[in-house]
Structure formats: C-alpha cells, structure tokens
Design an enzyme around this catalytic site. Structure first.
Site, mmCIF file in Angstrom:
data_model
loop_
_atom_site.group_PDB
_atom_site.id
_atom_site.type_symbol
_atom_site.label_atom_id
_atom_site.label_comp_id
_atom_site.label_asym_id
_atom_site.label_seq_id
_atom_site.Cartn_x
_atom_site.Cartn_y
_atom_site.Cartn_z
ATOM 1 N N ALA A 488 3.676 56.143 22.354
ATOM 2 C CA ALA A 488 3.832 55.918 20.917
ATOM 3 C C ALA A 488 5.029 56.700 20.385
ATOM 4 C CB ALA A 488 2.569 56.349 20.172
ATOM 5 N N THR A 538 6.701 65.303 20.238
ATOM 6 C CA THR A 538 7.428 65.191 18.973
ATOM 7 C C THR A 538 7.823 66.595 18.510
ATOM 8 O OG1 THR A 538 5.564 65.498 17.443
ATOM 9 C CG2 THR A 538 5.848 63.299 18.406
ATOM 10 N N SER A 560 4.773 70.012 23.807
ATOM 11 C CA SER A 560 6.055 70.724 23.780
ATOM 12 C C SER A 560 6.457 70.995 22.334
ATOM 13 C CB SER A 560 7.136 69.891 24.478
ATOM 14 O OG SER A 560 7.340 68.657 23.807
ATOM 15 N N LYS A 562 6.183 72.932 19.142
ATOM 16 C CA LYS A 562 5.738 74.301 18.865
ATOM 17 C C LYS A 562 5.213 74.505 17.450
ATOM 18 C CE LYS A 562 9.815 75.588 20.184
ATOM 19 N NZ LYS A 562 10.618 74.357 20.175
ATOM 20 N N LYS A 666 9.161 80.632 18.187
ATOM 21 C CA LYS A 666 8.799 81.012 19.557
ATOM 22 C C LYS A 666 8.286 82.454 19.596
ATOM 23 C CE LYS A 666 12.158 77.885 21.716
ATOM 24 N NZ LYS A 666 13.430 77.788 22.465
ATOM 25 N N GLY A 785 17.035 71.953 28.031
ATOM 26 C CA GLY A 785 17.270 70.722 28.791
ATOM 27 C C GLY A 785 16.028 69.873 28.859
#
Length: 804
Positions: A488, A538, A560, A562, A666, A785
């Site tokens: 999606a 996303t 992924s 955060k 982070k 990356g």
C-alpha cells in the site's frame, strides 16, 4: 471381493457420474469381483431436506422440487424414476398440509436420494452390457426403530446380506443403496449423516471383503482438511485406531461408526480419489508405519453449553447429574471441561440439541438456581471443535502459544485419557485461521508469515524486492514462508492472498484500489491469514495513528518510520501497553543507525542491569557524508551539499536533514529505550540552516545554497589543528533519573578520535557504561541508504518470525 463406495461429489452430473461408471466398468473387465455402495448424488440430501423444510413451513416448494427432478433425470433419457418421484410428491404434499413432519417421514424422504442414485448407475452399467443388479439396502440392513440414526441388528442384517449375495453372485455387480435401512416393521430408517460409509463397512464385514475402497473427491486423508488448510499433507498410512479417532473427532471423510466393522475382520480401508486414478490414496490397516501426530479434525454444527455457579465449588456429583439428565433425552456430550475452581463446567453437544439440552439442565438444576448455587446455563452456538489427533500434552504449548499470538483464545480444551489427543473449542469465525496456525506449528512445514507493507518508496520497494529474491532460500533454510499479501501507498493498495510477484509495482498502479486500513484488516480476516506483520516504511505521522488498530487486529509491527517512538510520552506508553495486552511485538531497529545493531545492543545492556551513562555519536549518514567530505577536502560547503543531494543521501528538501530534527528524534528514541521520559521538546537542537533560509519552497532553498558557504567556511577555519567537524547527538547526565540531557550539535573533534575517523556516510555510536568505564562500546557502519535500511527492516521481520 472388494467393496467400492462412491460419495455424493463423485456421483454429481457430468464428469463425476461418468467417471464412476468407467471405474466400475474397468474393474469388471479386469475380472475383479466387486460390490458397489452409493451415496445420493451431488447435493441431493441437502436439497431434499430443504424442500422438506419449505413444505413444513407452507412455503412454495414445487418449483424447487421440479428443478430437483430435472437434475436427477438430466440427460439420462431411459431412466425411470416415476415411483420415486410419486413418493416424494405425496410425502411433500402431506407435510405441507400438516405443517410438520416426523423423523420417520424425514427418513422416507431422504432415502429417495440413494434409491435414485443406485437405480441410475445400475441402468448406465446395464447399457454397457454389465450385469448390474439394483439392490435396495432396506431389504438387507435391519435396524432398530430409532429414525434418523438407526442402529443395525447385526445377526438379521448379516444373514440377509449373505443370502442376497449367494443369489446374486458370480459376474453380478450389486449396486447397493447406502445410508438407508429398514426396521422390523419394514419402515425406512437411516444410519445418520455420512451413513453410506457405514453401509459399505457393514457389507465388507458381512462378506469378509478383501478391501473397502472409499472413492471421494480428494486424494486421501490429509493432515487437515485441504479446503481449509492449503498446506495440508496427504497421509499415506493410518492404523484403525488412529482412523477411529479421526472419525470420532469429525473427519468428514469417515463416519464415526465406519471403522468398527472393519477392525473386527481386519479389512483394510483405502480412501481414493474418483478423479485421480494414479493416486494410491490413504491405506488404513491394523498397523501404521509412522508415529506422532496424524491429523487435525474438525467438528462443526456443535454448540458449547456453559454451566456456572459459585455453589458448584467442591460439590460432588455435578458431572453425574449433567450426564444423567442429558442421557435421559439421548443427548450425547462429546467434550467436557471443568475449571480448576469447579465453578464452571463447559461441554459440547450437537447444535440441533442445544436448546433441548439447556432446557433439560434448567429443570435438573431448578433447585440449585433458587439456592443461587447455579447462576447461569448458557449456549454459545458459533463454535467449532478442533481435535489434534496424536498430540502429546508435553508439546501442546507450541500450538497453544501460536494461537494466543494470533489472538485466538480457545474457549475450552481437554485431552483424552491416553494424553495423545487434544481438543480445542474455538469461535467458528476463527476456525480457518486456527487450523492454519496449529497445522503450521505441529507438522513442521513452512510457517506462513503474512506481510502487509505500507510505503513502497526507496526503502519499501527495496525491501519488497529483497523479500521476493530471498523467499525461497529462507523457506528452504528456516521453514518460514514470507507472503506479502498487501502493498500500500497513501492512495492505493494491492491485495494478493497468495502473495505478490515481481511485477508488483506495475500491479499497484494498474489494479491497486483506494482503501482504508479496515479494508486490509477485513481482507486478512476474510482470507483467514495468520501470523500477520504490518511493515511501516512511510515517514508519516498520520500512519502511526493506525498502530493501535493494527495491534488490536492481530498484527505485529516492524517500522523504519521513527515518528511513533518520538510522539508524546503518553502515546509511547499507550503503544507499549497495547503491545503487552495483545501479546504483540514491535521492532524498529532501523529507527536509529539504519541496519546497525544499535537498539538491540542498548536494550540488552539495559535489560541486563548495565548502567548506561552516556550515548554519543554521528546519527545521520547524510550529515556524516556532508561533514566528513567538507572537513577533508578543500571545497565549498554548497558544492559538497549539492553532491550529497545528487547521490540521494539527503531528503529531496535537504533542510529536513540540516534542521537536526531527524537526529533529535533518533536521540530521543535511545533515551526512551533507557526508560527515560523525555519529550521531543527536551532535545536541544543546533539547527544548521541560517534563520533566513528556514522558510519558503524547497526550490528557493536549493537556489540559495551558496549562502551557506561563508557560514561553514568560517566554522571550519576556527577549528584547532588536525580537527574535523562532526554533527552529533549526545545523551548524557544522570540517566538513572526520570530524564536525561539530549543535545544535537555541530562539534569539532580530533581527527585521530573515534568520531574523527568516520568515513563516507558511516554512522558511529559510542555507548558509555559503568562496567566499561572510559572505554566505550563502539558500533560503526553504514548509517544511510535504502538497501541498508531495507535490509535492517528485513532483519526485524526475520527476528519476529523466530519469536513466533
């Protein structure tokens, strides 16, 4: 002699009935001596029952009856069903006039299905010059007067069978009606649903047949119903006792009473596929060459009755009263389980007997209700029973835990005296998924992990390609089957129950549909998908609002993105609470350091009681490349920044990197891993963008990069000799308190230091602890990356599968 039995699906119009005739003809030509037992054709029994109900309710049934007759006659022009059709006409007319029917009338109606079937096959064989003889089993099998589920009288029935086959033997092929019989008054009775198998086994016993061959629409007996479990495996051999367990616990290919007559004479039973002559099927004999769990069986059309009350505690004889009262009304209890507190007793009965059972028990425990010893007797109809034949309780925790993780909570369970069979009662809506979960766990086939991937940009797209490329190897090595059933973006979703293929990107564009999250949840439920993982690639805060719903609907999370971990501390705690409550996992290793094992390391140190005193490092691969290059080379800052943009190291608008918020998020994530309650506003961030360039369109900023040159050239020149610039995150202070100090800033460090030696786009993290003193644990590697991040997400997915 061999007895052949053909089921209803094998006898359906078209390929089915013609194949049955061919099988019989082939055996006759080979000189085999056979007797044939037939069920009613197709859905005949269900249709007759439905017409009967309509007639009883004074609803129009004539058109339905005519359609039924048309199907029976079909293209068989010479068949004569006048007597059978007249019988049905009279019976239905009488039921319509009376507005009711007895079990005796119902047996008369249903019996016509087998008669029609046997008469037709007899005629078709005779047209091929085969000496076929129509045999009405009502002249052979004599039963008691229990209509609907009659019990054969063995001596009379055996004598009748032997006499009949003495008269009609040699080259004669007796085509026998299954399911039906007659009592001593010559009234039609039936042997219960699937009773044609019972007829066949009785004949095999009385005639001492060499083998009973049961022809069906499947290749044999499977580890589970292949219609419900795609990965079900055919069982080559079973023992009689194992088959008897399967039959009792609902294997619909066998009748519960079929095995007993075969055991008495040691007659093998072979389950064969009418439509696959090359398959040897499943052979059931007195011995089995295999050990362990054999199959999953299902009982449907059952109800769970719960009897609860505080007065049951410690009171003897409650079970006996239940069984006695129900037995008086011929109500059989298949499974019973009592809570350790003895305050509740649950048991399973046939669904059509549930109301009567409840009424009987209310009468039996009337006095107990008045004394408030019994508080409630309830019926739960939408349930099914799963029986794991051969399951040892010593390993039962594996399938049980797998069910819990898939949010399937058994309502009741028990095991047999031998401890080799375990039965679970589950909600009927969860049956399909429960079977797949249990089957994958106990038969050690590939465990299916169903993935919904949200976001298919650089990271998401790379992840999907990595999964598709590695899936076969992972299945071979780890017995884990990764199935991406949903892909999606913010507008469209591609849904594929059995998994997307390499052309997924084009399919999202061409056949992807607009969606809401509930559409994906409903799709997973409707297709009974187990072991669900939602993967968030996303960068959207809006999408993180779906996390709680996903958890509530049985999804583990890999992300992924955060954002979720850096929203308010209240949301952070709410998310963890939901995970714990639903026994779900949330992995997000790539939130900090892309594919580096940073978060796991910090979690393990913290969990083990190690006192972490400081975490410092270069958190951004993009800014690492920018300042590494700028510090080492005699180039303009704007030139190096443009190079980083061109190489895809930054976001399209590089201010998202330069503002420092990404590093701040982070750093906050790591603080919260140490149980600190910091909020994002607590992070002190050095914004690298001059104030006059922070607003406006990205294109305006990109056209003004040269304005940064003088600022950073000055910073560079003001450094001490042999120093380099690094943009770092620093968590420090007394980290045993509620909050720590969080700084994001540009600093100058000695080129010879660990931070100073970072190259390219690498990230580096220094973890200081009490045990390690002044020497930190250093984790260093590629910090940016799409391939690295995608591989980190992939690692989280695989870690989750191991935990399952």
């Amino acid at each position: 002699m061999k007895v052949l039995k053909f089921g209803g699906k094998s006898l359906a119009n078209g390929k089915g009935i013609l194949t049955v005739v061919d099988i019989i003809e082939d055996k006759v030509k080979k000189g085999e001596q056979i007797a044939v037992v037939l069920s009613a054709r197709g859905n005949t029994t269900d249709e007759l029952e439905n017409i009967l109900e309509n007639a009883k309710d004074n609803l129009s049934y004539v058109e339905q009856l005519e359609a039924f007759k048309k199907y029976q006659v079909s293209d068989f022009v010479n068949v004569d069903f006048v007597n059978e059709f007249e019988t049905l006409d009279k019976l239905f007319e009488g039921v319509s006039l009376l507005g009711d029917y007895s079990k005796r009338i119902k047996d008369q109606v249903l019996s016509q299905g087998e008669v029609l079937s046997a008469k037709l096959i007899t005629q078709l064989l005779q047209e091929k010059n085969i000496n076929a003889n129509f045999t009405d089993s009502r002249s052979l099998i004599i039963t008691d007067a229990q209509f609907g589920d009659a019990q054969p009288l063995d001596k009379l029935s055996k004598d009748n069978v032997i006499d009949h086959f003495k008269k009609h033997n040699g080259t004669t092929v007796n085509i026998v009606t299954g399911f039906i019989a007659a009592n001593a008054k010559n009234e039609t009775t039936t042997l219960g649903r699937n009773g044609s198998n019972y007829t066949a086994s009785l004949l095999a016993n009385y005639l001492e047949a060499d083998e009973l061959q049961n022809f069906t629409h499947v290749d044999g007996i499977y580890t589970a119903n292949p219609d419900l479990v795609q990965d079900a495996i055919k069982i080559e051999k079973l023992s009689f006792s194992e088959a008897n367990e399967l039959a009792y616990f609902g294997a619909n290919i066998l009748h519960a009473k079929t095995i007993i007559p075969l055991i008495e004479k040691g007659i093998p039973l072979r389950i064969l596929n009418t439509f696959d002559h090359k398959n040897d099927g499943t052979l059931i004999t007195s011995k089995s060459s295999e050990k362990g769990i054999k199959s999953l069986s299902v009982l449907e059309n059952v109800a769970l009755i719960n009897l609860e009350g505080r007065g049951l505690l410690g009171k003897a004889g409650v079970d006996a009263r239940i069984f006695r009262a129900l037995a008086h009304k011929n109500i059989s209890v298949s499974i019973i389980s009592q809570g350790s507190s003895e305050r509740g007793i649950g048991f399973i009965v046939d669904a059509d007997q549930a109301k009567e059972a409840k009424l009987v028990l209310e009468q039996e425990f009337e006095a107990d209700f008045h004394k408030q010893d019994v508080s409630v007797i309830s019926i739960e109809k939408e349930v099914s029973v799963i029986s794991i034949i051969g399951q040892d309780l010593s390993t039962f925790h594996k399938p049980y835990n797998a069910l819990i993780k898939n949010q399937i909570i058994p309502l009741l369970f028990n095991n047999t005296v031998t401890g080799k069979n375990v039965s679970l009662v589950v909600q009927k809506a969860q049956l399909h998924r429960a079977l797949n979960v249990i089957h994958g766990e106990i038969f050690e086939i590939s465990k299916k992990i169903n993935l919904a991937v949200f976001g298919h940009g650089l990271v998401g797209g790379t992840l999907i390609d990595q999964i598709l490329k590695s899936a076969k190897q992972i299945e071979k090595r780890k017995k884990i089957k990764l199935n991406v059933f949903a892909v999606a973006n913010s507008k469209k979703v591609l849904l594929e129950k059995n998994g997307i293929d390499v052309d997924w990107e084009n399919k999202v564009k061409e056949v992807g549909e607009p969606y809401q999250l509930k559409d994906i949840v409903n799709y997973a439920n409707d297709n009974h998908l187990e072991n669900l993982i939602a993967v968030d690639n996303t960068a959207s805060q809006d999408f993180t609002n779906n996390y709680l719903d996903l958890i509530a609907h049985g999804f583990d999370l890999v992300s992924s993105n955060k954002v979720a971990n850096t929203l308010s501390f209240d949301f952070y705690k709410q998310l963890r609470s939901a995970l714990e409550q639903n026994q779900k996992q949330y992995l997000y290793e790539t939130n900090v350091g892309a594919g580096l094992p940073l978060i796991d390391t910090i979690k393990l140190l913290h969990l083990s009681g190690e006192n972490i005193t400081r975490i410092k490092g270069v958190f951004s691969g993009s800014l690492s490349y920018l300042f590494n290059t700028f510090s080492q080379e005699d180039r303009l800052f704007s030139e190096v920044l443009q190079e980083a943009i061109d190489k895809g190291f930054t976001e399209p608008d590089p201010r998202e990197d330069l503002c420092g918020n990404d590093v701040g998020r982070k750093l906050l994530i790591l603080a919260r891993e140490l149980d600190l309650s910091n909020e994002f506003v607590d992070v002190n961030i050095h914004n690298l963008i001059p104030e006059n360039l922070r607003k406006g369109e990205a294109t305006e900023f990109l056209n003004s990069l040269s304005a940064l040159d003088s600022v950073y050239q000055k910073v560079k020149e003001q450094q001490k000799p042999n120093h380099v610039l690094r943009y770092i995150g620093d968590l420090w202070g007394d980290l045993s308190q509620e909050k720590g100090t969080l700084d994001v800033k540009l600093i100058s460090v000695p080129q010879s230091s660990a931070l100073g030696q970072v190259k390219g786009s690498d990230s580096i993290f220094e973890i200081y602890t009490e045990s390690y003193g002044d020497q930190p644990i250093v984790i260093q590697g590629a910090g940016a990356g799409s391939a690295v991040t995608a591989r980190g997400v992939f690692g989280d997915i695989l870690r989750l599968t191991e935990k399952r």
